[in-house]
Design a protein around this motif. Structure first.
Motif, PDB file in Angstrom:
ATOM      1  N   GLU A  27      -5.814   1.816   5.213  1.00 37.09           N
ATOM      2  CA  GLU A  27      -5.215   0.930   4.078  1.00 37.09           C
ATOM      3  C   GLU A  27      -5.577   1.226   2.814  1.00 37.09           C
ATOM      4  OE1 GLU A  27      -5.131  -3.568   4.684  1.00 37.09           O
ATOM      5  OE2 GLU A  27      -6.887  -3.185   3.529  1.00 37.09           O
TER       6      GLU A  27
ATOM      7  N   VAL B 237      -5.354   0.132  -1.195  1.00 35.51           N
ATOM      8  CA  VAL B 237      -5.175  -1.035  -2.080  1.00 35.51           C
ATOM      9  C   VAL B 237      -5.249  -0.472  -3.628  1.00 35.51           C
ATOM     10  CG1 VAL B 237      -6.123  -3.035  -2.787  1.00 35.51           C
ATOM     11  CG2 VAL B 237      -6.085  -2.482  -0.261  1.00 35.51           C
TER      12      VAL B 237
ATOM     13  N   GLU C  67      -5.279  -2.164  -7.343  1.00 28.77           N
ATOM     14  CA  GLU C  67      -5.534  -3.549  -7.977  1.00 28.77           C
ATOM     15  C   GLU C  67      -5.371  -3.301  -9.850  1.00 28.77           C
ATOM     16  OE1 GLU C  67      -8.588  -6.546  -6.558  1.00 28.77           O
ATOM     17  OE2 GLU C  67      -9.547  -5.937  -8.427  1.00 28.77           O
TER      18      GLU C  67
ATOM     19  N   GLN D 211      -2.980  -7.289  -6.554  1.00 27.34           N
ATOM     20  CA  GLN D 211      -3.142  -6.032  -5.526  1.00 27.34           C
ATOM     21  C   GLN D 211      -1.726  -5.550  -4.924  1.00 27.34           C
ATOM     22  OE1 GLN D 211      -6.048  -7.311  -2.707  1.00 27.34           O
ATOM     23  NE2 GLN D 211      -7.744  -6.416  -3.839  1.00 27.34           N
TER      24      GLN D 211
ATOM     25  N   ILE E  56      -0.962  -3.597  -1.524  1.00 30.30           N
ATOM     26  CA  ILE E  56      -1.716  -3.141  -0.099  1.00 30.30           C
ATOM     27  C   ILE E  56      -0.713  -2.168   0.594  1.00 30.30           C
ATOM     28  CG2 ILE E  56      -2.955  -3.758   1.985  1.00 30.30           C
ATOM     29  CD1 ILE E  56      -3.472  -6.586   0.414  1.00 30.30           C
ATOM     30  N   TYR E  57      -1.193  -1.319   1.020  1.00 31.25           N
ATOM     31  CA  TYR E  57      -0.257  -0.178   1.689  1.00 31.25           C
ATOM     32  C   TYR E  57      -1.048   0.300   3.124  1.00 31.25           C
ATOM     33  CZ  TYR E  57       1.723   0.582  -2.958  1.00 31.25           C
ATOM     34  OH  TYR E  57       2.309   0.328  -4.032  1.00 31.25           O
TER      35      TYR E  57
ATOM     36  N   TRP F 118      -8.879   1.082  -7.138  1.00 33.63           N
ATOM     37  CA  TRP F 118      -8.252   1.525  -5.949  1.00 33.63           C
ATOM     38  C   TRP F 118      -9.488   1.338  -4.767  1.00 33.63           C
ATOM     39  CZ3 TRP F 118     -11.379   5.201  -3.909  1.00 33.63           C
ATOM     40  CH2 TRP F 118     -11.954   6.179  -4.790  1.00 33.63           C
ATOM     41  N   TYR F 119      -9.220   1.113  -3.696  1.00 32.95           N
ATOM     42  CA  TYR F 119      -9.818   1.199  -2.400  1.00 32.95           C
ATOM     43  C   TYR F 119      -9.174   1.899  -1.231  1.00 32.95           C
ATOM     44  CZ  TYR F 119     -11.479  -3.221  -4.552  1.00 32.95           C
ATOM     45  OH  TYR F 119     -11.692  -4.090  -5.411  1.00 32.95           O
TER      46      TYR F 119
ATOM     47  N   GLU G 274     -14.160   3.364  -2.911  1.00 32.84           N
ATOM     48  CA  GLU G 274     -13.424   2.557  -3.979  1.00 32.84           C
ATOM     49  C   GLU G 274     -13.988   3.201  -5.230  1.00 32.84           C
ATOM     50  OE1 GLU G 274     -15.377  -1.260  -5.040  1.00 32.84           O
ATOM     51  OE2 GLU G 274     -16.032  -0.977  -2.903  1.00 32.84           O
TER      52      GLU G 274
ATOM     53  N   ASN H 109       4.130  -0.706   2.100  1.00 34.63           N
ATOM     54  CA  ASN H 109       3.914  -1.970   2.064  1.00 34.63           C
ATOM     55  C   ASN H 109       3.656  -2.645   3.413  1.00 34.63           C
ATOM     56  OD1 ASN H 109       5.541  -1.152  -0.459  1.00 34.63           O
ATOM     57  ND2 ASN H 109       4.058  -2.628  -0.973  1.00 34.63           N
TER      58      ASN H 109
END
Length: 252
Positions: free
Chosen positions: A113, A115, A117, A123, A125-126, A156-157, A173, A252
């Motif tokens: 996943e 993310v 932000e 956010q 989220i993918y 980003w995460y 991150e 997404n």
């Protein structure tokens, strides 16, 4: 954690005035001249520094506590890290940059996943479907997403979850900022060869674009040393020979 081999330029304005020089004909000479990445001064107002490498595997009902490769390399973001205090940060000039990671987990064990932000903590989220082979993956922001805004900083995460119980296994991150492309550098980039473009990005401290260009050069020219030199410059030489795996579309 390995320290970044880095010098901090006085300012981005100074960095952007550096002119590109033709690459040396000798590959070893070219590599030696590429060992420094001219990183911009890091932001001083970031509270949490980020994490370039996972601290340790977890999840999956404790079935595993290590990556699934014999090398024991962990989930790692291919980005610079500053010292005192440690900070994961890089810049881009792209509306839709690519993020590169070394992922030691395969699709039969885990999924990912990503993310992104913004400064208002909104956010995107993918979900990421991994491949069956551990290696370097490139995650490019989809064109349907909102483009990064010039002058804005993003967080980003990358989280990896276990297929078995959907518990998090590992995460990294960091931060990036989209900078304005000045006219002089734009002209230079338009006239540059692929190898010279990597040098221009590198000497101007534009990490994400430099690594993406070097990754493409690695694919098309096995003799080019840009990829290895960039990773070595930021203390990530151990990942220079890891294969790039064709993965992953951000959904997404």
């Amino acid at each position: 954690m390995q320290k970044i081999q880095i010098f901090l330029a006085v300012s981005l304005t100074f960095l952007s005035s550096i002119q590109v020089r033709a690459d040396p004909q000798n590959p070893k000479e070219q590599l030696n001249q590429s060992l420094i990445f001219a990183a911009p001064p890091p932001p001083t107002d970031i509270g949490e520094p980020g994490k370039r490498t996972e601290a340790g595997s977890r999840g999956c009902s404790q079935d595993t506590n290590k990556p699934l490769t014999s090398s024991q390399k962990r989930l790692t973001a291919l980005v610079p890290i500053y010292s005192n205090p440690e900070l994961v940060f890089g810049t881009t000039i792209a509306e839709y940059p690519s993020f590169l990671f070394y992922v030691p987990y395969s699709s039969d064990f885990a999924y990912g996943e990503f993310v992104l932000e913004d400064e208002a903590e909104n956010q995107a989220i993918y979900k990421i479907s991994l491949t069956g082979t551990p290696g370097v993956v490139s995650l490019r922001l989809p064109s349907k997403a909102a483009p990064l805004e010039i002058g804005k900083r993003y967080r980003w995460y990358l989280n990896v979850y276990c297929n078995k119980d959907n518990q998090i296994i590992a995460d990294v991150e960091g931060y990036l900022k989209r900078e304005q492309l000045n006219p002089a550098l734009k002209t230079q980039l338009e006239k540059a060869t692929p190898s010279q473009r990597v040098t221009l990005y590198r000497t101007n401290g534009i990490w994400y674009d430099a690594l993406s260009a070097a990754s493409e050069l690695r694919r098309t020219n096995s003799q080019d040393t840009s990829w290895r030199a960039l990773l070595q410059a930021v203390g990530l030489n151990d990942f220079a020979t890891e294969p790039k795996v064709e993965c992953c579309n951000l959904e997404n």
